[in-house]
Design a protein around this motif. Structure first.
Motif, mmCIF file in Angstrom:
data_model
loop_
_atom_site.group_PDB
_atom_site.id
_atom_site.type_symbol
_atom_site.label_atom_id
_atom_site.label_comp_id
_atom_site.label_asym_id
_atom_site.label_seq_id
_atom_site.Cartn_x
_atom_site.Cartn_y
_atom_site.Cartn_z
ATOM 1 N N GLY A 1 34.549 38.887 48.991
ATOM 2 C CA GLY A 1 34.278 38.411 50.392
ATOM 3 C C GLY A 1 35.297 37.582 51.039
ATOM 4 O O GLY A 1 35.324 37.569 52.022
ATOM 5 N N ALA A 2 36.349 37.287 50.138
ATOM 6 C CA ALA A 2 37.349 36.360 50.633
ATOM 7 C C ALA A 2 38.456 36.168 49.697
ATOM 8 O O ALA A 2 38.454 36.589 48.371
ATOM 9 N N GLU A 3 39.545 35.667 50.121
ATOM 10 C CA GLU A 3 40.658 35.553 48.967
ATOM 11 C C GLU A 3 40.784 34.328 48.510
ATOM 12 O O GLU A 3 40.689 33.190 49.374
ATOM 13 N N GLN A 4 41.065 34.233 47.268
ATOM 14 C CA GLN A 4 41.094 32.724 46.574
ATOM 15 C C GLN A 4 42.398 32.130 46.831
ATOM 16 O O GLN A 4 43.577 33.104 46.624
ATOM 17 N N ASP A 5 42.566 31.118 47.167
ATOM 18 C CA ASP A 5 43.985 30.266 47.227
ATOM 19 C C ASP A 5 44.403 29.888 45.818
ATOM 20 O O ASP A 5 45.365 29.455 45.350
ATOM 21 N N PHE A 6 43.297 29.661 44.929
ATOM 22 C CA PHE A 6 43.321 29.321 43.516
ATOM 23 C C PHE A 6 42.229 29.438 42.743
ATOM 24 O O PHE A 6 41.268 29.911 43.304
ATOM 25 N N THR A 7 42.304 29.836 41.527
ATOM 26 C CA THR A 7 40.895 29.798 40.821
ATOM 27 C C THR A 7 40.699 28.603 40.096
ATOM 28 O O THR A 7 41.596 27.704 39.723
ATOM 29 N N GLY A 8 39.682 28.162 40.085
ATOM 30 C CA GLY A 8 38.825 26.905 39.459
ATOM 31 C C GLY A 8 37.612 26.915 39.088
ATOM 32 O O GLY A 8 36.935 27.792 39.080
#
Length: 266
Positions: A164-171
């Motif tokens: 449902g959305a784009e990650q700017d980073f994984t955490g």
């Protein structure tokens, strides 16, 4: 608190951990499936996070199938990020193209899928000995395959998936930074991922028939993430009509499946 509980379960669960995150307020909410479908509304700014969906798997090739119906011109359906690569695997639609990213390299399919009707997308990728990636893509039975030279040395490994959305980073926390432009509004269903590249014939078949809706599908022993598991592992999830088909499944003609299978595989 909720964040601590989420972290504890994230570390201790043997299977992928699934939760709904309201990104506007940074907290988890109930995950509700109607007819085996996740619905993401425009006002909610909600996404589904799947932690370690490909747990302990390092693979050079994969196949992904999913059904979706978009109520918005632009949106990210699948975003899979690892610590090393933020767009390890990404599926996004715009009013001009379907965008699939593999190892941060984009592939563009010039078709508009933001038309408010159900579509089934199946694609596989694998490198050959000349470092050419073959991205076989089928949308509702139509072949949109692409090949391109990219770095094929990397493998798909442990990370986080957002629907449902784009990650700017994984955490590792519920604080997930998103691109507001790339929020998906609509319905997502029938997401399955295999650890092998299925053939074009198999991809076409899956993108046309009700088999994508079933609990056991083509090359079932090679599936590393199945839609039934996403439904089962949702925290505080409410499954409505889980034993029935979703709308896209009901629209497909099951009586044609065996005939089509015979035509494609013989």
């Amino acid at each position: 608190d909720r964040s601590s509980n989420w972290e504890l379960r994230n570390k201790t669960e043997a299977h992928p951990f699934v939760c709904m995150i309201n990104t506007a307020y940074n907290h988890t909410t109930s995950l509700v499936f109607h007819d085996r479908t996740i619905s993401l509304e425009e006002d909610d700014l909600a996404v589904v996070k799947i932690t370690n969906p490909l747990k302990d798997v390092n693979v050079l090739e994969t196949t992904t199938c999913t059904s979706f119906r978009s109520a918005k011109v632009n949106g990210t359906i699948i975003s899979y990020a690892t610590e090393r690569i933020d767009n390890e695997l990404l599926v996004m639609i715009t009013n001009q193209a379907l965008v699939i990213m593999v190892h941060n390299v984009p592939f563009f399919v010039n078709t508009d899928l933001s038309d408010g009707i159900w579509h089934t997308l199946c694609f596989s990728y694998c490198p050959d000995l000349d470092h050419i990636y073959h991205l076989n893509i089928f949308i509702d039975g139509v072949d949109w395959s692409i090949q391109r030279e990219i770095d094929s040395s990397g493998t798909v490994n442990i990370g986080n998936m957002i629907l449902g959305a784009e990650q700017d980073f994984t955490g590792g926390s519920t604080a997930v930074v998103m691109d507001q432009f790339a929020y998906f509004v609509g319905d997502i269903a029938n997401l399955n991922i295999w650890r092998v590249a299925l053939s074009k014939e198999e991809l076409r078949y899956l993108s046309l028939t009700r088999e994508i809706c079933q609990s056991t599908v083509t090359r079932d022993d090679m599936i590393i993430l199945r839609w039934g598991d996403v439904l089962s592992y949702g925290t505080r999830s409410v499954v409505v009509g889980a034993m029935g088909d979703n709308e896209v499944c009901r629209s497909l003609q099951s009586k044609e499946d065996m005939k089509l299978r015979s035509e494609l595989f013989h």
